[in-house]
Design a protein around this motif. Sequence first.
Motif, short mmCIF file in Angstrom:
data_model
loop_
_atom_site.label_atom_id
_atom_site.label_comp_id
_atom_site.label_asym_id
_atom_site.label_seq_id
_atom_site.Cartn_x
_atom_site.Cartn_y
_atom_site.Cartn_z
N LEU A 1 0.87 -1.17 0.00
CA LEU A 1 0.00 0.00 0.00
C LEU A 1 0.90 1.23 0.00
CD1 LEU A 1 -2.88 1.15 0.16
CD2 LEU A 1 -2.56 1.33 2.63
N MET A 2 0.88 1.96 -1.10
CA MET A 2 1.82 3.05 -1.35
C MET A 2 1.18 4.41 -1.17
SD MET A 2 4.88 2.16 -2.53
CE MET A 2 5.30 3.58 -3.53
N GLY A 3 1.98 5.39 -0.74
CA GLY A 3 1.56 6.77 -0.83
C GLY A 3 1.64 7.24 -2.28
N THR A 4 0.75 8.09 -2.69
CA THR A 4 0.68 8.49 -4.10
C THR A 4 1.94 9.22 -4.56
OG1 THR A 4 -0.49 10.52 -3.46
CG2 THR A 4 -1.83 8.64 -4.10
N THR A 5 2.59 9.96 -3.67
CA THR A 5 3.72 10.79 -4.11
C THR A 5 4.96 9.96 -4.45
OG1 THR A 5 4.39 11.14 -1.80
CG2 THR A 5 2.95 12.79 -2.81
N TRP A 6 5.00 8.69 -4.05
CA TRP A 6 6.15 7.84 -4.35
C TRP A 6 5.96 6.99 -5.60
CZ3 TRP A 6 7.09 5.49 1.22
CH2 TRP A 6 7.60 6.51 2.06
N MET A 7 4.77 7.05 -6.16
CA MET A 7 4.45 6.12 -7.24
C MET A 7 5.38 6.26 -8.43
SD MET A 7 2.07 3.85 -6.67
CE MET A 7 1.52 3.42 -8.33
N GLN A 8 5.58 7.46 -8.94
CA GLN A 8 6.37 7.62 -10.16
C GLN A 8 7.79 7.08 -9.98
OE1 GLN A 8 7.89 11.48 -11.43
NE2 GLN A 8 7.08 11.10 -13.48
N GLU A 9 8.41 7.42 -8.85
CA GLU A 9 9.78 6.98 -8.61
C GLU A 9 9.89 5.46 -8.65
OE1 GLU A 9 13.06 6.96 -4.95
OE2 GLU A 9 11.24 8.18 -4.79
N PHE A 10 8.96 4.78 -8.00
CA PHE A 10 9.08 3.33 -7.92
C PHE A 10 8.54 2.61 -9.15
CE2 PHE A 10 9.84 4.54 -3.54
CZ PHE A 10 10.92 3.73 -3.23
N VAL A 11 7.66 3.27 -9.89
CA VAL A 11 7.27 2.72 -11.20
C VAL A 11 8.49 2.73 -12.12
CG1 VAL A 11 5.95 3.19 -13.29
CG2 VAL A 11 4.81 3.23 -11.07
N LYS A 12 9.23 3.85 -12.13
CA LYS A 12 10.43 3.94 -12.96
C LYS A 12 11.47 2.89 -12.56
CE LYS A 12 10.38 8.76 -14.47
NZ LYS A 12 11.11 10.06 -14.44
N ALA A 13 11.49 2.54 -11.28
CA ALA A 13 12.46 1.55 -10.80
C ALA A 13 12.01 0.12 -11.07
CB ALA A 13 12.69 1.74 -9.30
N GLY A 14 10.83 -0.03 -11.71
CA GLY A 14 10.34 -1.37 -12.05
C GLY A 14 9.88 -2.16 -10.84
N THR A 15 9.30 -1.48 -9.86
CA THR A 15 8.95 -2.11 -8.59
C THR A 15 7.68 -2.94 -8.65
OG1 THR A 15 9.94 -0.18 -7.50
CG2 THR A 15 8.61 -1.64 -6.12
N PHE A 16 6.74 -2.56 -9.53
CA PHE A 16 5.39 -3.12 -9.48
C PHE A 16 5.03 -3.94 -10.72
CE2 PHE A 16 5.10 1.26 -7.56
CZ PHE A 16 5.33 0.83 -6.26
N VAL A 17 4.06 -4.80 -10.53
CA VAL A 17 3.47 -5.55 -11.64
C VAL A 17 2.59 -4.60 -12.46
CG1 VAL A 17 1.86 -7.40 -12.26
CG2 VAL A 17 3.50 -7.74 -10.38
N ASP A 18 2.71 -4.67 -13.77
CA ASP A 18 1.83 -3.92 -14.65
C ASP A 18 0.45 -4.58 -14.61
OD1 ASP A 18 0.44 -2.71 -16.70
OD2 ASP A 18 1.89 -3.19 -18.27
N LEU A 19 -0.55 -3.84 -14.12
CA LEU A 19 -1.88 -4.41 -13.92
C LEU A 19 -2.82 -4.18 -15.10
CD1 LEU A 19 -2.46 -3.24 -10.22
CD2 LEU A 19 -1.47 -5.39 -11.03
#
Length: 416
Positions: free
Chosen positions: A96-114
């Motif tokens: 469960l992520m805070g919205t302000t961190w999303m871009q940084e960790f998306v760029k780092a390849g942290t999450f599954v593409d849903l």
Amino acid sequence: MKKINIKILTMMMLCAVLVLGACGGSSDKESGGKSGDKSSKTLKVWQMGDSGWKEIIKPYEEETGVKVDIQGIPWDQGHDKLLTAVASGKGPDIILMGTTWMQEFVKAGTFVDLTDYIDQYPNLAPDDFYDGALETSVFDGKTYGIPWHVDTRVLFYRKDLLGDVGYPDGPKTWDDLEDASKKLVASGDGKYAIDLSIDDENYVYSFAWQQGWEYEPELGADNFTKPEFKKMMELYKTFYDNKYSQIGEGKDMVQAFEDGTKPMFFSGPWDIKTVKEGAPDLDGKWDVHLMPDGGTDRSMIGGSQITIFKNSDNVDQALDFINWLSDPETQLEWYKVKNELPSRKEAWEDPILADDPMISTFGEQLESVEAPPIMNGSDKIAQEIRKMMEKVARGGEDIDKALNEFHQKAAKIIKD
């Protein structure tokens, strides 16, 4: 006869074993192995902020047989913990992520593409979420998170005291707000009008949007040289120079609201409960209002996103759990526990929200919101914004000088 009976008995036992085995195989096949998996599966969850989901997940665990192991992660530890998980490849199934961190960790390849999954789950349809919430879950046309709760800000005001200066229903525009503030301050010694925060960049962005400012990603730091952004700073300076807002921290917010020394402030839905419990004698004497309009009445949208960690072996089960969490009934249960607003529009049709005038105002404001700008070094830029506002609003520094210094720092942060 005995030999025959023994043979018959042996054959009957063999048949029974084969039948039972066939039944077992048929059951596994029909369920796709899911029932067997469910009884033994554990979903590991990192919940930023706390482990509050523990209070609502029992029905899901009982229904599915899945154990949901929730670990609360303090916000001040969350960022480093996520970086470690990305580097090691070892993390939970769900974050469960805070919205302000999303871009940084998306760029780092942290999450599954849903993106290719959401159509398979009835509670994940994008059309039923607030547009502003989706802004922080979709990047380059791909979905990496499901909005969990939403958050925005409105104006809290004393109806009785604002009524005395001609605004019983609250100020609707920034001109109204300035006029009401001037009259409130003139009504008595030691009085201020509004608690105007310079310690939260989200307010700075919101007030700039209300003056017509637009953030354009391709312009980077040059966005902060736009005249609408300067106009926002001039408003801040006006309120501090004229003592409509207090330079020092002053009294506790509820105390100042109750005794009338600060009859207005901006905040989120949690402070409805704070005021009701902290100042019960004010019942009927206060209300909330949409953000003041200076061209727009946009407010910020925050909240959280439910994501799936890239190395999870339980993607299907994680999606099933997220679908359950996103059911309006589940979101309403969470609202009862935490007073956090649901991201699903359908949940807002329930009387617990629809019939509450103050909460309904937040729902109306959510139709006019924007996500804070997402740029390289967002956290560092936010720190520089707070420093700049401190210099101008409380230190009396020239606005053009402060803006120029901030622009240079922001450009370097974004470039680096």
